[in-house]
Structures are given as C-alpha cells and as structure tokens.
Scaffold this motif. Sequence first.
Motif, PDB file in Angstrom:
ATOM      1  N   LEU A 233      61.075  93.003  54.134  1.00 52.10           N
ATOM      2  CA  LEU A 233      59.615  93.065  54.195  1.00 52.10           C
ATOM      3  C   LEU A 233      59.031  93.678  52.928  1.00 52.10           C
ATOM      4  O   LEU A 233      58.024  93.194  52.390  1.00 52.10           O
ATOM      5  CB  LEU A 233      59.172  93.885  55.413  1.00 52.10           C
ATOM      6  CG  LEU A 233      59.264  93.213  56.781  1.00 52.10           C
ATOM      7  CD1 LEU A 233      58.818  94.176  57.866  1.00 52.10           C
ATOM      8  CD2 LEU A 233      58.425  91.945  56.823  1.00 52.10           C
ATOM      9  N   GLN A 236      58.411  91.486  50.048  1.00 55.01           N
ATOM     10  CA  GLN A 236      57.253  90.600  50.103  1.00 55.01           C
ATOM     11  C   GLN A 236      55.978  91.298  49.650  1.00 55.01           C
ATOM     12  O   GLN A 236      54.979  90.633  49.326  1.00 55.01           O
ATOM     13  CB  GLN A 236      57.053  90.064  51.530  1.00 55.01           C
ATOM     14  CG  GLN A 236      58.306  89.566  52.219  1.00 55.01           C
ATOM     15  CD  GLN A 236      59.111  88.579  51.402  1.00 55.01           C
ATOM     16  OE1 GLN A 236      58.563  87.619  50.862  1.00 55.01           O
ATOM     17  NE2 GLN A 236      60.421  88.811  51.296  1.00 55.01           N
ATOM     18  N   PHE A 237      55.980  92.639  49.635  1.00 55.98           N
ATOM     19  CA  PHE A 237      54.771  93.394  49.302  1.00 55.98           C
ATOM     20  C   PHE A 237      54.844  94.135  47.967  1.00 55.98           C
ATOM     21  O   PHE A 237      53.820  94.540  47.429  1.00 55.98           O
ATOM     22  CB  PHE A 237      54.478  94.430  50.390  1.00 55.98           C
ATOM     23  CG  PHE A 237      54.183  93.847  51.738  1.00 55.98           C
ATOM     24  CD1 PHE A 237      53.112  92.990  51.911  1.00 55.98           C
ATOM     25  CD2 PHE A 237      54.971  94.155  52.827  1.00 55.98           C
ATOM     26  CE1 PHE A 237      52.834  92.449  53.161  1.00 55.98           C
ATOM     27  CE2 PHE A 237      54.699  93.623  54.079  1.00 55.98           C
ATOM     28  CZ  PHE A 237      53.628  92.768  54.250  1.00 55.98           C
ATOM     29  N   ILE A 369      57.792  98.644  61.638  1.00 60.32           N
ATOM     30  CA  ILE A 369      57.235  97.411  61.072  1.00 60.32           C
ATOM     31  C   ILE A 369      55.736  97.563  60.838  1.00 60.32           C
ATOM     32  O   ILE A 369      55.206  97.186  59.781  1.00 60.32           O
ATOM     33  CB  ILE A 369      57.531  96.217  61.997  1.00 60.32           C
ATOM     34  CG1 ILE A 369      59.033  95.919  62.019  1.00 60.32           C
ATOM     35  CG2 ILE A 369      56.758  94.984  61.543  1.00 60.32           C
ATOM     36  CD1 ILE A 369      59.432  94.863  63.019  1.00 60.32           C
ATOM     37  N   ALA A 370      55.034  98.135  61.826  1.00 56.16           N
ATOM     38  CA  ALA A 370      53.595  98.351  61.660  1.00 56.16           C
ATOM     39  C   ALA A 370      53.325  99.263  60.465  1.00 56.16           C
ATOM     40  O   ALA A 370      52.391  99.035  59.691  1.00 56.16           O
ATOM     41  CB  ALA A 370      53.013  98.948  62.940  1.00 56.16           C
ATOM     42  N   PHE A 373      53.756  97.291  57.154  1.00 57.06           N
ATOM     43  CA  PHE A 373      52.629  96.402  56.903  1.00 57.06           C
ATOM     44  C   PHE A 373      51.386  97.174  56.452  1.00 57.06           C
ATOM     45  O   PHE A 373      50.615  96.700  55.610  1.00 57.06           O
ATOM     46  CB  PHE A 373      52.306  95.584  58.156  1.00 57.06           C
ATOM     47  CG  PHE A 373      53.065  94.300  58.255  1.00 57.06           C
ATOM     48  CD1 PHE A 373      52.620  93.156  57.598  1.00 57.06           C
ATOM     49  CD2 PHE A 373      54.224  94.216  59.004  1.00 57.06           C
ATOM     50  CE1 PHE A 373      53.320  91.964  57.685  1.00 57.06           C
ATOM     51  CE2 PHE A 373      54.935  93.034  59.095  1.00 57.06           C
ATOM     52  CZ  PHE A 373      54.481  91.900  58.430  1.00 57.06           C
TER      53      PHE A 373
END
Length: 414
Positions: A233, A236-237, A369-370, A373
């Motif tokens: 993840l 991707q950021f 996960i939160a 993000f």
Amino acid sequence: MHAVQILSSAIGMALAARTLGLELYGLLALFIGLTGLVGGLLYAPGDELIVTYVTRELAAGRRRAAGNTLRFAFAAAGVSRVLGFAAVTTLVLFFGQWIGVPAERQFEMFVYATVLIGGAVQNECLAVLRLANRLSFGFAASALGALALIAGLATAWWTDGGIRFVALAYAAHAVVYGTGLFLGAAIGARKARIPLSFRPFSLRIPRDIAGFHVAAFLRASVNALYLSLDVVLLAQFATTAQVGAYKAARLIVDVALRPFHSIALATQAEFSKHWYESDRTELRRLALRFTGLSFALATAGFGVLAAFHPWLVDLVLGDDFASAKSPLLVMILGSLVLAATMPLHLLPAAAGRAWPNSLSSVIALAVQIAGIFMLAPGFGAYGAAIAYVGHSIVLVALLLLFALALLYREPIGA
C-alpha cells in the motif's frame, strides 16, 4: 536457533541495504511484500494444528489419527505454497507495471518468489521438531541457511551483482533452510515415534480439526496482510525511497520481536497440555510466569533499542538510510506492546480456539489499513509507522480479553 536467525537477518539486512542503496532496497521491499502478501493469503498453515491436535491425539494413544492430522497439515501447506508461487508469477506478468514492478525487473521478482516453494513446509517441520524435542536439528538447518544467505549476499556486494544476485541469495537460503528442516523433522519424528509418514495416504480428519484449520487459514491470511500489505500500500502512496526506509525500520523491529515469538511458541505446547488436562491452576501460573518474563525482557530490550536506534541505523544500514530513524522510533512503541504480552497471544489457539485470534487480527488490520490510507499520502513512511502502532495496540487489547476469559474459565464438570 533463533539467535542464528536474528544474527543472519541483521547481517543480511546490512549487506542487502549496502549492495542496493535506498531506491533498489525499496524495490526489493516490494518484492518481499508482494510475495508475502499473495503467498500468505493462500497459505494453509499446519504448525498450530500439529502442536495442538497431534499433541491431543498422541496423549490419548490415537496414533492413526495423529498420523492423519500430520499428513493433512503437510499436504495442505505444501500445495498452498505452490499455488501461492503460481499466483505471484501470474499477477506480476499481467499487472506488474500497475503494482510497481518494472518490466525489466520481473525476472528478479520471479526468482525471489521461489522462496515460497523452497520454504513450503518450514513451519510444519518446526512444529514436529518441537514435539519431538529435537530443535537441535532446527539449529543445524538455521546455521546452514544463514551461511547460504550471507555467502550469497556477500557475493552480490563484492561483485556488484545488484538486485538479481540479492534475489538469488534469498532463494538459495529458502532451499537450504527448508531442505534441512524437512530432513531434521523426518529424523526427529522417527526417533520420537511420531507418526510422520505418507503411508497410508489418508487425509481424513475430524470435524473439529477441520474447523480449527479453516480458522487458522483465515488468521494466516490476515497475518499475511499484516506482514506485507503495508509495504504494498505504501508503494502506491509514496516514493520507492520512502518504501525502503519504512521496510528497513519494519525489519529491525521484526527481528527484535523474534525472541518473543520463540518464547510464545515454546509456551503454547505447555498451554495445550495443561488445558486438556483441566489443570487451570498450573495454566494460570505458567501464563503469569512467561508473561512476566516477556514484559521484563521487552521493557529492557526495546528501551535499549529506542535509546540507540540512530546509531543502529547508521551501523547496520549506512548513511543513506537516515530517513528510517523516525519511523523506527515510532514502531518501537508498537513492538514493545506486542512483545510484552506475546505468550498470551497463543493461549486461545492452544486451547483449540482459533477464532479469537482471527477476529482480533481482522479488526486490528482494518485499523492499520485505515491509518495507512489517512496518513501515508501526507507523511509517507512516518504515517505508515503510526498505523503500525495502532494495529499493535488494538490487537493486544482484544487478545488479552480472550486470553483472560480462558484463564479464569473453570473446566467442564469441575
């Protein structure tokens, strides 16, 4: 055995980091994360099944049932690892560019992914060696695997072999270590009269064991997400350099946690014995003793790590990895919480209850996960480190509730 693994991991981390530099180390982190994520989601673990139910069947004198359980555990683990390798290669072939694996680096990705096959039944072999009280074979396999890893990474460093040689070194390590464990498990089981045999090839198991295995599969899938999804993840950021910094910090705390995993695993078999013997007094005494030990060791060990983490990063990884220092300091807090309570994490599984661990892992993972993000787009590796701490606190809080409920539950008929 774990001391060898900790030392080889530290040396391997240093060699890989200095060979690749921050950018390519970030790409290697993506290789590791993607392989761990996809392979882990499909992995059907059998180590807890062996420790809990083979112990039960042998204690009751049901050797045929124990043999069936062992065969089922090994077959499920091996097949699932092969499927995991196939899934990783397929995913990279068709979606590699979208995930972040450049086309010119796909071969290296495939080479690294072979660690799934080389280490197909490592956990199951270790479980057999624990039951057989032959962990010396595990030590020998660990030593050989460590030599293969260090020799391969040293060669990559001296010859400037780049990420391809680094991937080959990790693949060779998996083959040497996995083969050594399998041979050790076969010899150890024979000496301890544990029915580890594939004849007759029967995989029939009772319904309660099947239910436990389904729950263990779910928990392993969630654990794979916890171990690897953060890196995938974050890629991707954030930049590859941020991914490399985060992965370096994560590896340091994961290495520091390994001794506490070994304490918990050693305690799990004893928990199972006292639980099935309905000896709650000794169970509580054992839990208090080992949790106290873990708390004392965690406070001392992670306190020292927090105090000296800037020097440690410079020594192990080099000056290029200065950006890993802040995420590491944050993650030390989450690791301290995990380490201090580690023996109690496996108490539900030792009592034949896999769902508490699965449920706790799912909720804690959702929090992580939160957090990624929300925090990773703006704070990069530091934000992902905060999400890691959130996962640790939520997981421990939930598992402690389940563990305490079991410790003070009286035996049926008492």
